[in-house]
Design an enzyme around this catalytic site. Structure first.
Site: not given
Ligand code: NAD
Ligand code: 2ZO
Length: 491
Positions: A154, A251, A285, A465
């Site tokens: 994202n 995260e 997220c 972070e």
């Molecule tokens: N808290 C935060 O800062 C934050 C920010 C952005 C997105 N997110 C979360 O991310 C999710 C969406 O992103 P997504 O669909 O890319 O998530 P995802 O968990 O499917 O994938 C994230 C990353 O992990 C890798 N991955 C997948 N399986 C793995 C494994 N077994 N071992 C190591 N790496 C692996 C993927 O290739 C990708 O690079 C949502 O739940 C969102 O809330 C959190």
């Molecule tokens: C910059 N935002 C919009 C707050 C996103 C923070 C990272 C989460 O996805």
């Protein structure tokens, strides 16, 4: 609709790398059009080893440099990002589907993060502790070694910067694996660090999905993994890292509450709710997707929020006027539309949106668009209120009292963010004190200045972070005892 990515997307030893015997590739799409942008070459164990080895050798030189020397290179990287802002933002749009306006903000956030940690690099210091007899001890804040970053799709460029900036400032090197859905811009960051004068191998990119991620997490020469992604993957990362007792930053996802009290300024509360739900096509997220509105204010809030949601300009994400681009992929779009359908079946009222959207421009007909959706009459037991949808879907609920709102807001296994709108300053702080979330907003939502820590409570993650505290997540403390007298031996 015109960009083809022909350059290699893997990067180590200071250069883009074409894999010799590619065994697996995966198509990468342009969300705005549905076209294939490129075939991604996925890294296996040979390539992961090469990248980790490159990072290890860069670490030897980088970790011995002073903070000021490291800062000098990071400031230069930030300057290059500023010069290439438009170029990076456009490629981000092509690969991710978000609007150009938001992509520019993401590039700015990445640059600011690197500038911020360049400033922090020279402040890393230990303590001096006086002991009896003139003896003393001191502490040193030392880097961890080779750190791995694993990113979600994202915020592809921003996540790469939010992870690498503190890691590098603290003297570590990094191997970063972007999401295979959005692999294109992280490698631009790698080129920028190299051009800024970073030693070869300081910041490397390996492309791939789960398998490549597993190889990185299990690698014996990796000291730490910083992960951004979903809760289920985060759990697996933690489990893998436990085998080598490696540090983790997680995260993860959220299902954050936004509490709007009747004494709020209506205009700001509505703008806050829109910012809490529709940035990046709702794929954020920290989004405040459970919008609790105090009963007396509900009718006017709904009227205004629906009116403004219907006005959101959807379409070509490269146009200045566009406010909502395409979701990241066809399967993800179908999943989000499925949540709207399920909400309808469970009794929620679709007040606007929630439909596939087909732009008039024929080039965009294959893109992954939908109309932003507001769901009314929601209750706490509905799937749309319980699960992270990760799309432009706002669930509105009503409440009577502060105590009730807090109880319901905290009734989630997740705790990434939360927000409150009220004009009562005492209530604002009282509510925030009781909210179980890592990032709380009073009278605003989804702002993330890089000097402020960001991260989750409960299952939304571990560590932070941004901000000064992140230094603790990328360093380890060494204590040194110095004896100034004779050894007082018992034997
Ligand atoms: N808290 C935060 O800062 C934050 C920010 C952005 C997105 N997110 C979360 O991310 C999710 C969406 O992103 P997504 O669909 O890319 O998530 P995802 O968990 O499917 O994938 C994230 C990353 O992990 C890798 N991955 C997948 N399986 C793995 C494994 N077994 N071992 C190591 N790496 C692996 C993927 O290739 C990708 O690079 C949502 O739940 C969102 O809330 C959190
Ligand atoms: C910059 N935002 C919009 C707050 C996103 C923070 C990272 C989460 O996805």
């Amino acid at each position: 609709g015109t960009v083809d990515v022909k350059v290699p997307l893997n990067f180590w030893c200071g250069d883009r790398v074409k894999i010799k015997d590619v065994s697996t590739t995966e198509p990468v799409y342009e969300p705005a059009t549905g076209r294939v942008l490129c075939e991604l070459e996925l890294c296996g164990s040979v390539e992961v080893n090469q990248a980790v080895q490159a990072a290890q050798s860069a670490y030897q030189a980088w970790s011995r440099m002073s903070g000021m020397e490291r800062a000098h290179i990071m400031i230069e990287a930030a300057r290059i990002i500023e010069n290439r802002r438009e170029d990076i933002a456009e490629i981000e749009v092509v690969n991710n589907g978000k609007s150009i306006t938001e992509a520019r903000m993401d590039v700015d956030s990445a640059r600011l993060c690197i500038e911020y940690y360049a400033g922090v690099a020279s402040t890393l210091a230990g303590q001096h502790i006086q002991l009896p007899g003139g003896s003393f001890a001191y502490t040193r804040r030392e880097p961890l070694g080779v750190c791995v970053g694993i990113g979600a799709w994202n915020y592809p460029f921003q996540i790469a910067a939010w992870k690498s900036a503190p890691a590098l400032a603290c003297g570590n090197s990094m191997v970063f694996k972007p999401s295979p859905v959005t692999p294109v811009t992280a490698v631009m960051l790698a080129e920028i660090y190299a051009k800024a004068g970073a030693p070869e191998g300081l910041f490397n990119i390996v492309q791939g999905g789960q398998e490549t991620g597993n190889l990185l997490c299990h690698h014996p020469d990796v000291a730490k993994v910083s992960f951004t992604g979903s809760v289920p993957t985060g759990k697996k990362i933690m489990e893998m890292c436990s085998k080598g007792v490696k540090q983790v930053t997680l995260e993860l996802g959220g299902k954050s509450p936004l509490l709007i009290f009747e004494d709020s300024d209506l205009g700001n509360a509505v703008k806050g709710a829109l910012m809490a739900n529709f940035l990046s096509q709702g794929q954020v997220c920290s989004n405040g997707t459970r919008v609790f509105v105090q009963r007396q204010m509900l009718p006017e809030f709904l009227e205004e929020v629906v009116r403004r949601t219907k006005d959101i300009e959807i379409g070509d994400p490269l146009l200045e006027s566009t406010r909502m681009g395409a979701l990241v992929s066809r399967p993800h779009l179908d999943r989000v539309l499925g949540y709207v359908e399920q909400a309808r079946k469970e009794g929620a009222k679709v007040l606007c949106g929630g439909e596939p959207f087909v732009p008039l421009d024929p080039k965009l007909r294959g893109g992954y668009y939908m109309t932003p959706c507001v769901l009314g009459d929601c209750t706490d037991d509905m799937t749309c209120v319980k699960e992270e949808i990760f799309g432009p879907v706002m669930s509105v609920l009503s409440f009577e009292t502060e105590e009730e709102a807090l109880l319901r807001a905290n009734n989630s296994a997740l705790g990434l963010a939360a927000g409150v709108f009220t004009s009562d300053v005492k209530r604002a702080h009282r509510v925030v004190e009781h909210l179980k979330a890592g990032s709380c907003f009073i009278n605003n939502y989804n702002i993330t200045p890089v000097e402020v820590p960001f991260g989750g409570f409960k299952m939304s993650g571990i560590g932070r972070e941004n901000g000064q505290v992140t230094v603790e997540h990328y360093t380890q403390m060494k204590t040194v005892f110095v004896e100034m007298g004779d050894v007082d031996s018992l034997f």
